[in-house]
Every structure is written in structure tokens, then in C-alpha cells.
Scaffold this active site. Sequence first.
Site, PDB file in Angstrom:
ATOM      1  N   TYR A  42      16.555  10.585  34.603  1.00 29.02           N
ATOM      2  CA  TYR A  42      17.341  10.159  33.444  1.00 29.02           C
ATOM      3  C   TYR A  42      18.828   9.971  33.720  1.00 29.02           C
ATOM      4  O   TYR A  42      19.559   9.554  32.832  1.00 29.02           O
ATOM      5  CB  TYR A  42      17.145  11.155  32.296  1.00 29.02           C
ATOM      6  CG  TYR A  42      15.708  11.273  31.885  1.00 29.02           C
ATOM      7  CD1 TYR A  42      15.066  10.223  31.226  1.00 29.02           C
ATOM      8  CD2 TYR A  42      14.958  12.401  32.181  1.00 29.02           C
ATOM      9  CE1 TYR A  42      13.745  10.302  30.861  1.00 29.02           C
ATOM     10  CE2 TYR A  42      13.621  12.498  31.823  1.00 29.02           C
ATOM     11  CZ  TYR A  42      13.018  11.446  31.166  1.00 29.02           C
ATOM     12  OH  TYR A  42      11.700  11.536  30.812  1.00 29.02           O
ATOM     13  N   HIS A  60      14.487   2.566  26.888  1.00 30.60           N
ATOM     14  CA  HIS A  60      14.049   3.734  27.670  1.00 30.60           C
ATOM     15  C   HIS A  60      14.856   3.788  28.943  1.00 30.60           C
ATOM     16  O   HIS A  60      14.993   2.771  29.650  1.00 30.60           O
ATOM     17  CB  HIS A  60      12.556   3.650  27.999  1.00 30.60           C
ATOM     18  CG  HIS A  60      11.704   3.685  26.784  1.00 30.60           C
ATOM     19  ND1 HIS A  60      11.449   4.842  26.101  1.00 30.60           N
ATOM     20  CD2 HIS A  60      11.082   2.687  26.110  1.00 30.60           C
ATOM     21  CE1 HIS A  60      10.680   4.559  25.051  1.00 30.60           C
ATOM     22  NE2 HIS A  60      10.463   3.252  25.036  1.00 30.60           N
TER      23      HIS A  60
END
Length: 156
Positions: free
Chosen positions: A35, A113
Site C-alpha cells: 500500500y 484501489h
Amino acid sequence: MSKPQPSRKRASGRSILVVHGPNLNLLGSREPRIYGRETLAAINARLAAAAQARGARLATFQSNHEGDLIDRVQAARAEKVDWIILNPGGLTHTSVALRDALAAVAIPFVEVHLSNIHAREPFRRHSYFSDLAAGSIVGLGSRGYDLALEYALGRD
């Protein structure tokens, strides 16, 4: 002949809501290999500055609770939000209720995302939102939010 570019005039007065789902409050420290190291606060500040520079209003909301996310999406209609940028996090693969809220308010949205959900575990490859979204941006890290914002600011 070049392709027409979105008009910068469209952004003025536009209202954008960025909705971040569960665990995105941990950005910067949560699995940075997947991430990244950028915090949610840094992402939100960058988006707010970009929206303000274009004369648009931007609000952000993050929750780890599905019902709070649904309530926020529903409130967006009364607030006359023009576009939603949505990162549903883990709810991508499970939340029919959040999908139904987005369908009910009929506010166009871009699904974002940070990771490429299609290159991850099999259960992460299905999104309950992609078919409703104006578009989906996956796997480009936090840059995906910037691209979604630019798209929303340039659309009618």
C-alpha cells in the site's frame, strides 16, 4: 489531430467526496510493500489542494464501519455532491449494502484501489462496485486518487 481535453472550467464549483473504507486510516504503516508509505492525511491534503486550485470543493471521509460509509454516501445526495471517489478497501469484495447505497444515490463515482486487486488473492479479484463505477483505477498506488480526481473534475 489531437484529442479534445476536458475543460478546466467544468471543475469550478464542483463538489467531490472522497470515501475511504476500512483500514485505510493505517496507510503509511500498513503493509507498505503493498500500500505504500504515504499516509491518508497526506493523500487527502494533496487532493484538497488540487481541488481548491481548480475551484472545486472536496470533502473526505474514512471509516472502518460499513454503516458509517453507507450513511456518508446517502448524505452526499442531499449535499448535492457531483462526484464520489471511492476506495472501499476490503468491502470491495463483500459489501452489497454499500453498492446498493451508491446505486440509490445515483452519484457518479470512480473506484480506486492502491494495489492491483486483479493480481492478488483470488477472493480480492471481484469488486461489487466496478460495474456501477464510471471507471476503476487499480494498482497505481496513491496516484490513482489523483487520476480519479482529475477525471471527476473534467467530466460533465
